[in-house]
Design a protein around this motif. Structure first.
Motif, PDB file in Angstrom:
ATOM      1  N   ALA A 223       0.836  -1.208   0.000  1.00  0.00           N
ATOM      2  CA  ALA A 223       0.000   0.000   0.000  1.00  0.00           C
ATOM      3  C   ALA A 223       0.871   1.260   0.000  1.00  0.00           C
ATOM      4  O   ALA A 223       0.602   2.217  -0.736  1.00  0.00           O
ATOM      5  N   PHE A 224       1.919   1.245   0.803  1.00  0.00           N
ATOM      6  CA  PHE A 224       2.782   2.426   0.873  1.00  0.00           C
ATOM      7  C   PHE A 224       3.582   2.622  -0.411  1.00  0.00           C
ATOM      8  O   PHE A 224       3.803   3.752  -0.853  1.00  0.00           O
ATOM      9  N   VAL A 225       4.017   1.520  -1.005  1.00  0.00           N
ATOM     10  CA  VAL A 225       4.864   1.684  -2.189  1.00  0.00           C
ATOM     11  C   VAL A 225       4.036   2.146  -3.385  1.00  0.00           C
ATOM     12  O   VAL A 225       4.557   2.841  -4.261  1.00  0.00           O
ATOM     13  N   LEU A 226       2.747   1.815  -3.418  1.00  0.00           N
ATOM     14  CA  LEU A 226       1.890   2.346  -4.481  1.00  0.00           C
ATOM     15  C   LEU A 226       1.818   3.866  -4.402  1.00  0.00           C
ATOM     16  O   LEU A 226       1.909   4.569  -5.410  1.00  0.00           O
ATOM     17  N   VAL A 227       1.651   4.364  -3.182  1.00  0.00           N
ATOM     18  CA  VAL A 227       1.640   5.817  -2.987  1.00  0.00           C
ATOM     19  C   VAL A 227       3.001   6.399  -3.352  1.00  0.00           C
ATOM     20  O   VAL A 227       3.095   7.455  -3.999  1.00  0.00           O
ATOM     21  N   ALA A 228       4.081   5.693  -2.967  1.00  0.00           N
ATOM     22  CA  ALA A 228       5.432   6.189  -3.269  1.00  0.00           C
ATOM     23  C   ALA A 228       5.671   6.269  -4.768  1.00  0.00           C
ATOM     24  O   ALA A 228       6.272   7.238  -5.264  1.00  0.00           O
ATOM     25  N   PHE A 229       5.198   5.278  -5.514  1.00  0.00           N
ATOM     26  CA  PHE A 229       5.333   5.324  -6.977  1.00  0.00           C
ATOM     27  C   PHE A 229       4.610   6.548  -7.538  1.00  0.00           C
ATOM     28  O   PHE A 229       5.104   7.231  -8.438  1.00  0.00           O
ATOM     29  N   THR A 230       3.416   6.820  -7.006  1.00  0.00           N
ATOM     30  CA  THR A 230       2.660   7.992  -7.461  1.00  0.00           C
ATOM     31  C   THR A 230       3.430   9.273  -7.169  1.00  0.00           C
ATOM     32  O   THR A 230       3.498  10.185  -8.001  1.00  0.00           O
ATOM     33  N   VAL A 231       4.026   9.337  -5.978  1.00  0.00           N
ATOM     34  CA  VAL A 231       4.818  10.514  -5.600  1.00  0.00           C
ATOM     35  C   VAL A 231       5.992  10.698  -6.552  1.00  0.00           C
ATOM     36  O   VAL A 231       6.271  11.816  -7.022  1.00  0.00           O
ATOM     37  N   VAL A 232       6.674   9.593  -6.862  1.00  0.00           N
ATOM     38  CA  VAL A 232       7.847   9.661  -7.742  1.00  0.00           C
ATOM     39  C   VAL A 232       7.444  10.108  -9.144  1.00  0.00           C
ATOM     40  O   VAL A 232       8.107  10.944  -9.768  1.00  0.00           O
ATOM     41  N   VAL A 233       6.345   9.581  -9.647  1.00  0.00           N
ATOM     42  CA  VAL A 233       5.873   9.974 -10.981  1.00  0.00           C
ATOM     43  C   VAL A 233       5.451  11.443 -10.976  1.00  0.00           C
ATOM     44  O   VAL A 233       5.757  12.199 -11.907  1.00  0.00           O
ATOM     45  N   LEU A 234       4.772  11.868  -9.924  1.00  0.00           N
ATOM     46  CA  LEU A 234       4.332  13.258  -9.840  1.00  0.00           C
ATOM     47  C   LEU A 234       5.524  14.213  -9.758  1.00  0.00           C
ATOM     48  O   LEU A 234       5.581  15.235 -10.453  1.00  0.00           O
ATOM     49  N   GLY A 235       6.507  13.872  -8.920  1.00  0.00           N
ATOM     50  CA  GLY A 235       7.655  14.760  -8.749  1.00  0.00           C
ATOM     51  C   GLY A 235       8.654  14.670  -9.871  1.00  0.00           C
ATOM     52  O   GLY A 235       9.411  15.609 -10.110  1.00  0.00           O
ATOM     53  N   GLY A 236       8.672  13.546 -10.596  1.00  0.00           N
ATOM     54  CA  GLY A 236       9.660  13.344 -11.656  1.00  0.00           C
ATOM     55  C   GLY A 236      10.629  12.263 -11.239  1.00  0.00           C
ATOM     56  O   GLY A 236      11.268  12.378 -10.198  1.00  0.00           O
ATOM     57  N   MET A 237      10.751  11.230 -12.059  1.00  0.00           N
ATOM     58  CA  MET A 237      11.618  10.102 -11.717  1.00  0.00           C
ATOM     59  C   MET A 237      13.051  10.577 -11.507  1.00  0.00           C
ATOM     60  O   MET A 237      13.643  11.219 -12.375  1.00  0.00           O
ATOM     61  N   GLY A 238      13.606  10.271 -10.335  1.00  0.00           N
ATOM     62  CA  GLY A 238      14.993  10.632 -10.045  1.00  0.00           C
ATOM     63  C   GLY A 238      15.175  11.994  -9.412  1.00  0.00           C
ATOM     64  O   GLY A 238      16.296  12.395  -9.121  1.00  0.00           O
ATOM     65  N   SER A 239      14.100  12.730  -9.171  1.00  0.00           N
ATOM     66  CA  SER A 239      14.205  14.083  -8.608  1.00  0.00           C
ATOM     67  C   SER A 239      13.944  14.068  -7.106  1.00  0.00           C
ATOM     68  O   SER A 239      12.839  13.725  -6.668  1.00  0.00           O
ATOM     69  N   LEU A 240      14.947  14.458  -6.294  1.00  0.00           N
ATOM     70  CA  LEU A 240      14.752  14.501  -4.845  1.00  0.00           C
ATOM     71  C   LEU A 240      13.798  15.627  -4.434  1.00  0.00           C
ATOM     72  O   LEU A 240      12.879  15.394  -3.632  1.00  0.00           O
TER      73      LEU A 240
END
Length: 290
Positions: A223-240
């Motif tokens: 459940a948490f990693v699904l949200v994390a994937f969404t966060v990464v896609v929203l922020g940009g892959m590889g962007s801190l």
């Protein structure tokens, strides 16, 4: 009809939850940005860290926040070893090997946890688990406020490591040009392992921040990693910076959707955003264009 105070409280509490989401996503996006792999075992590793915090509390009587201190180096070593001896050797073949290895690793870890702890849900209660802090007329969750502060500090430390240390400069060099970094003598396999270790260390901090207010069972990481994937896609892959801002934004959206639509439908907003970002800006808010 909800009052402005209730809506503002929900938004601020969502902002604080989003900080922990950002911390989980930081590790994911760091690994992708340097190793260019999607770590499907990220959720299972988070679950391992959450169980470690629970054991430290239940067996040793350790406060979950204090448990973060020994858990960070342990998770770093675990991540370093996994990259060096399991994931790294598989990267010499087809690109699909990495996907299968991380997916397989996720399944193995999840089933080991099921064998050890069964499917029972475990929680830990501290004196401050339900404590609130009054900010004028607003009541904010104390553990989530701690989570926001720690997430900002950890993000700042990670930025300092990447920009002010030789190891960080080596990581950025490998991320930008692997062949060039190799030619100037940088030990690329070591840098990959350090990066994976840092990603796992972020999970250790997130686990300690989550446990006072969340439960844990062997399948919770998904459940948490699904949200994390969404966060990464929203922020940009590889962007801190993208992971941090994306996590905060997703937390607010989830909280407000939960307020207006109900807890069971709270994540609808997250996945609507996920689809919208993929359609409008697939590179995310801070991602580089291809």
């Amino acid at each position: 009809m909800y009052s402005p105070q209730i809506i503002l409280e929900a938004a601020l509490n969502g902002l604080m939850t989003g900080a922990v989401y950002a911390l989980i996503a930081l590790g994911l996006t760091l690994i992708y940005g340097v190793l260019h792999i999607i770590n499907f075992a990220h959720g299972a590793l988070l679950t391992c860290a959450m169980f470690a915090v629970w054991i430290a509390w239940a067996v040793l009587g350790m406060d979950p926040y204090l448990a973060i201190l020994p858990l960070v180096p342990l998770m770093f070593v675990l991540g370093y070893g996994l990259q060096r001896f399991v994931i790294g050797p598989a990267s010499h073949g087809d690109d699909g090997n990495i996907l299968l290895v991380t997916l397989g690793l996720s399944i193995v870890l999840e089933n080991v946890l099921l064998a050890l702890f069964q499917s029972d849900t475990r929680t830990l209660d501290t004196d401050y688990s339900f404590q609130v802090v009054a900010l004028g007329p607003l009541l904010l969750s104390y553990p989530r406020l701690i989570g926001l502060g720690v997430a900002v500090v950890v993000t700042g430390l990670l930025w300092l490591v990447l920009n002010r240390t030789d190891t960080g400069k080596a990581i950025r060099a490998v991320a930008k040009e692997k062949l060039g970094a190799n030619l100037v003598g940088i030990d690329v396999p070591h840098v990959y392992a350090v990066t994976f270790g840092l990603g796992c260390a972020c999970l250790a901090v997130a686990a300690g921040l989550l446990m006072p207010t969340f439960y844990v069972n062997p399948r919770i990481g998904g459940a948490f990693v699904l949200v994390a994937f969404t966060v990464v896609v929203l922020g940009g892959m590889g962007s801190l910076p993208g992971a941090l801002l994306g996590g905060l934004f997703i937390g607010v959206v989830e909280s407000l959707c939960g307020l207006f639509l109900g807890d069971s439908l709270g994540q609808i907003g997250i996945f609507l955003i996920f689809i919208a970002v993929l359609l409008v800006r697939p590179t995310g808010l801070f991602g580089a264009k291809a």
